[in-house]
Scaffold this motif. Structure first.
Motif, mmCIF file in Angstrom:
data_model
loop_
_atom_site.group_PDB
_atom_site.id
_atom_site.type_symbol
_atom_site.label_atom_id
_atom_site.label_comp_id
_atom_site.label_asym_id
_atom_site.label_seq_id
_atom_site.Cartn_x
_atom_site.Cartn_y
_atom_site.Cartn_z
ATOM 1 N N VAL A 1 -6.227 13.074 2.410
ATOM 2 C CA VAL A 1 -5.409 11.998 2.968
ATOM 3 C C VAL A 1 -5.707 10.741 2.168
ATOM 4 C CG1 VAL A 1 -4.929 10.590 4.997
ATOM 5 C CG2 VAL A 1 -5.438 13.028 5.268
ATOM 6 N N TYR A 2 -4.681 10.147 1.579
ATOM 7 C CA TYR A 2 -4.843 8.949 0.752
ATOM 8 C C TYR A 2 -4.516 7.734 1.613
ATOM 9 C CZ TYR A 2 -4.479 5.798 -3.229
ATOM 10 O OH TYR A 2 -4.666 4.764 -4.115
ATOM 11 N N LEU A 3 -5.522 6.857 1.847
ATOM 12 C CA LEU A 3 -5.372 5.701 2.717
ATOM 13 C C LEU A 3 -5.023 4.425 1.960
ATOM 14 C CD1 LEU A 3 -8.469 6.283 5.031
ATOM 15 C CD2 LEU A 3 -6.087 6.923 5.471
ATOM 16 N N ASP A 4 -5.420 4.330 0.695
ATOM 17 C CA ASP A 4 -5.165 3.153 -0.131
ATOM 18 C C ASP A 4 -5.677 1.870 0.535
ATOM 19 O OD1 ASP A 4 -4.338 1.770 -2.334
ATOM 20 O OD2 ASP A 4 -2.238 1.611 -1.709
ATOM 21 N N ARG A 5 -6.854 1.947 1.161
ATOM 22 C CA ARG A 5 -7.474 0.778 1.761
ATOM 23 C C ARG A 5 -8.530 0.222 0.822
ATOM 24 N NH1 ARG A 5 -8.529 2.577 7.972
ATOM 25 N NH2 ARG A 5 -10.440 1.418 7.564
ATOM 26 N N GLU A 6 -8.887 -1.035 1.023
ATOM 27 C CA GLU A 6 -9.856 -1.682 0.153
ATOM 28 C C GLU A 6 -11.231 -1.024 0.244
ATOM 29 O OE1 GLU A 6 -9.627 -4.283 -2.141
ATOM 30 O OE2 GLU A 6 -7.525 -3.725 -1.916
ATOM 31 N N ASN A 7 -11.613 -0.595 1.463
ATOM 32 C CA ASN A 7 -12.948 -0.013 1.616
ATOM 33 C C ASN A 7 -12.957 1.491 1.389
ATOM 34 O OD1 ASN A 7 -11.439 0.447 3.914
ATOM 35 N ND2 ASN A 7 -13.188 0.287 5.315
ATOM 36 N N ILE A 8 -11.857 2.168 1.702
ATOM 37 C CA ILE A 8 -11.779 3.628 1.539
ATOM 38 C C ILE A 8 -10.419 3.970 0.936
ATOM 39 C CG2 ILE A 8 -11.752 5.863 2.698
ATOM 40 C CD1 ILE A 8 -13.582 4.738 4.793
ATOM 41 N N GLN A 9 -10.429 4.587 -0.225
ATOM 42 C CA GLN A 9 -9.177 4.971 -0.871
ATOM 43 C C GLN A 9 -8.673 6.327 -0.386
ATOM 44 O OE1 GLN A 9 -7.242 3.361 -3.491
ATOM 45 N NE2 GLN A 9 -8.373 1.612 -2.695
ATOM 46 N N MET A 10 -9.598 7.275 -0.215
ATOM 47 C CA MET A 10 -9.181 8.641 0.080
ATOM 48 C C MET A 10 -10.204 9.324 0.980
ATOM 49 S SD MET A 10 -8.425 11.691 -2.699
ATOM 50 C CE MET A 10 -7.266 10.622 -3.582
ATOM 51 N N ARG B 1 0.850 -1.196 0.000
ATOM 52 C CA ARG B 1 0.000 0.000 0.000
ATOM 53 C C ARG B 1 0.880 1.239 0.000
ATOM 54 N NH1 ARG B 1 -3.201 -0.541 5.215
ATOM 55 N NH2 ARG B 1 -3.724 1.623 4.733
ATOM 56 N N ILE B 2 0.447 2.235 -0.723
ATOM 57 C CA ILE B 2 1.160 3.518 -0.751
ATOM 58 C C ILE B 2 0.205 4.587 -0.246
ATOM 59 C CG2 ILE B 2 2.379 5.197 -2.165
ATOM 60 C CD1 ILE B 2 3.085 2.970 -4.080
ATOM 61 N N THR B 3 0.405 5.015 0.976
ATOM 62 C CA THR B 3 -0.435 6.053 1.570
ATOM 63 C C THR B 3 0.241 7.414 1.410
ATOM 64 O OG1 THR B 3 0.582 5.796 3.756
ATOM 65 C CG2 THR B 3 -1.309 4.383 3.238
ATOM 66 N N GLY B 4 -0.491 8.453 1.731
ATOM 67 C CA GLY B 4 0.095 9.788 1.616
ATOM 68 C C GLY B 4 -0.915 10.864 1.940
ATOM 69 N N LYS B 5 -0.471 12.102 1.812
ATOM 70 C CA LYS B 5 -1.371 13.235 2.022
ATOM 71 C C LYS B 5 -0.804 14.486 1.372
ATOM 72 C CE LYS B 5 0.409 14.071 6.720
ATOM 73 N NZ LYS B 5 0.805 12.730 7.171
ATOM 74 N N GLY B 6 -1.709 15.388 1.041
ATOM 75 C CA GLY B 6 -1.354 16.709 0.546
ATOM 76 C C GLY B 6 -2.191 17.720 1.300
ATOM 77 N N LEU B 7 -1.533 18.601 2.056
ATOM 78 C CA LEU B 7 -2.246 19.518 2.946
ATOM 79 C C LEU B 7 -1.740 20.946 2.782
ATOM 80 C CD1 LEU B 7 -2.099 17.356 6.206
ATOM 81 C CD2 LEU B 7 -4.026 17.558 4.634
#
Length: 363
Positions: free
Chosen positions: A235-244, A213-219
């Motif tokens: 905020v980018y979570l890159d999870r199966e149920n919630i991507q962003m 998984r590649i997570t990240g954020k731009g604020l």
């Protein structure tokens, strides 16, 4: 007699010459010192060590940064809410203009330096089909002084799973990642931050693209006043149920010891209950979105899948900040809306609410 008189005259003349030279030298040194201070006051670009060579040793050299500082409206918890970097608050000379004079300009700049370390444990009790989770997490934030605003944070976490009986979760899942963060202060009002954190989230039996998984954020941060600050971004979570998730809101100070953070996805109200020379204690209530996704190998069936756990949390906590920089937090709360879902849709189910206890140490 005449010879002796001439010797006396020569001796007197020589003494007078030495005295005059001493007086002239002292006056010249004092004049150079005064001129040096005058140059400093008028912003001369001459090097500081050259301008103060004749300054008396007891004189103090004062260095004042002309760089505007963002008001100190956030503490460690506020930064943690959306990963706001410490540079927003630190009265750090690293924000000084490159042309500012410095006392020790020839000091060696280290390649990397320690910023802070974090360690924590979290317990969600559960037995039988009520999933219990005991988590341990460790991280270390390293700054790179030669790259202004850049830091690296390796992170490791392990989650011990208790149950459930009706589905085949592994006994443990792991979080491993390295976050690369870049922070840019645009001016006294606006600051920006970008972060990318590649990692492997797995039981270490299914280590494939499913566990990467590649997570990240731009604020972006906007300082409206000392009592009000705005935060906006994603905020980018890159999870199966919630991507962003959107990350937006505001932080308001009602007084020096009372703060409200209307920030999604972590609203929080904090109130200071004690302040001494050695420490400060703050009490708070907060909401939180928890969970994660892990690549796993399913029990006896032996096929690879992705398990995603999610929940909502209502937390009360006590935070102690020590003057030496150490921060400890003890939290208790209620966890609800718990769900366990698989990418294969085999074994999905809702989990009963439970409690939460968490201890976090920053040093």
């Amino acid at each position: 007699m005449f010879f002796r008189s001439r010797q006396v005259v020569f001796l007197v003349v020589a003494l007078c010459a030495l005295s005059m030279e001493s007086v002239d030298g002292t006056a010249w040194a004092q004049g150079a010192s005064v001129q040096s201070r005058g140059d400093a006051a008028t912003g001369s670009s001459q090097a500081l060590q050259h301008r103060t060579i004749f300054m008396p040793r007891e004189a103090e050299i004062e260095q004042v940064s002309q760089s505007p500082q963002i008001p100190n409206v956030l503490d460690a918890d506020s930064r943690e809410a959306l990963g706001i970097p410490p540079q927003l608050l630190d009265d750090d000379q690293s924000w000084a203009d490159p042309g500012d004079d410095c006392v020790d300009c020839d000091a060696i700049v280290p390649l990397i330096s320690h910023k802070q370390a974090d360690a924590g444990v979290t317990w969600l009790p559960g037995t039988g089909d009520e999933l219990g989770i005991f988590s341990i997490n460790l991280s270390e934030t390293i700054e790179v002084p030669r790259l202004e605003g850049f830091s690296v944070t390796p992170y490791f976490g392990v989650h011990y799973l208790d149950g459930p009986i009706q589905t085949d979760l592994p006994a443990r899942v792991y979080d491993t990642s390295v976050a690369f963060r870049w922070f840019k202060k645009h001016n006294e009002k606006w600051s920006y931050e970008l972060e990318v954190a590649p990692g492997v989230y797995s039981d270490f039996k299914n280590v494939t693209s499913d566990s990467l998984r590649i997570t990240g954020k731009g604020l972006a941060y906007y300082v409206h006043s000392r009592s009000k600050q705005f935060v906006m971004g994603v905020v980018y979570l890159d999870r199966e149920n919630i991507q962003m998730l959107p990350a937006a809101g505001m932080i308001m100070w009602f007084s020096e010891g009372s703060r409200l953070e209307l920030i999604f996805p972590k609203p929080k109200y904090t109130y200071r209950i004690e302040k001494t020379e050695e420490l400060e204690r703050w009490a708070y209530v907060a909401g939180e979105f928890g969970g994660g996704s892990w690549g796993i190998r399913r029990g006896t069936a032996g096929f690879d899948d992705i398990a995603t756990y999610s929940d909502l949390r209502l937390i009360g906590g006590l935070e102690t900040k020590h003057t030496g920089g150490m921060i400890s937090k003890l939290e208790v709360g209620f966890v609800f809306n718990r769900k366990l879902e698989y990418k294969s849709d085999i074994g999905n189910y809702d989990i009963s609410p439970t409690g939460i206890m968490r201890y976090q140490l920053t040093f």
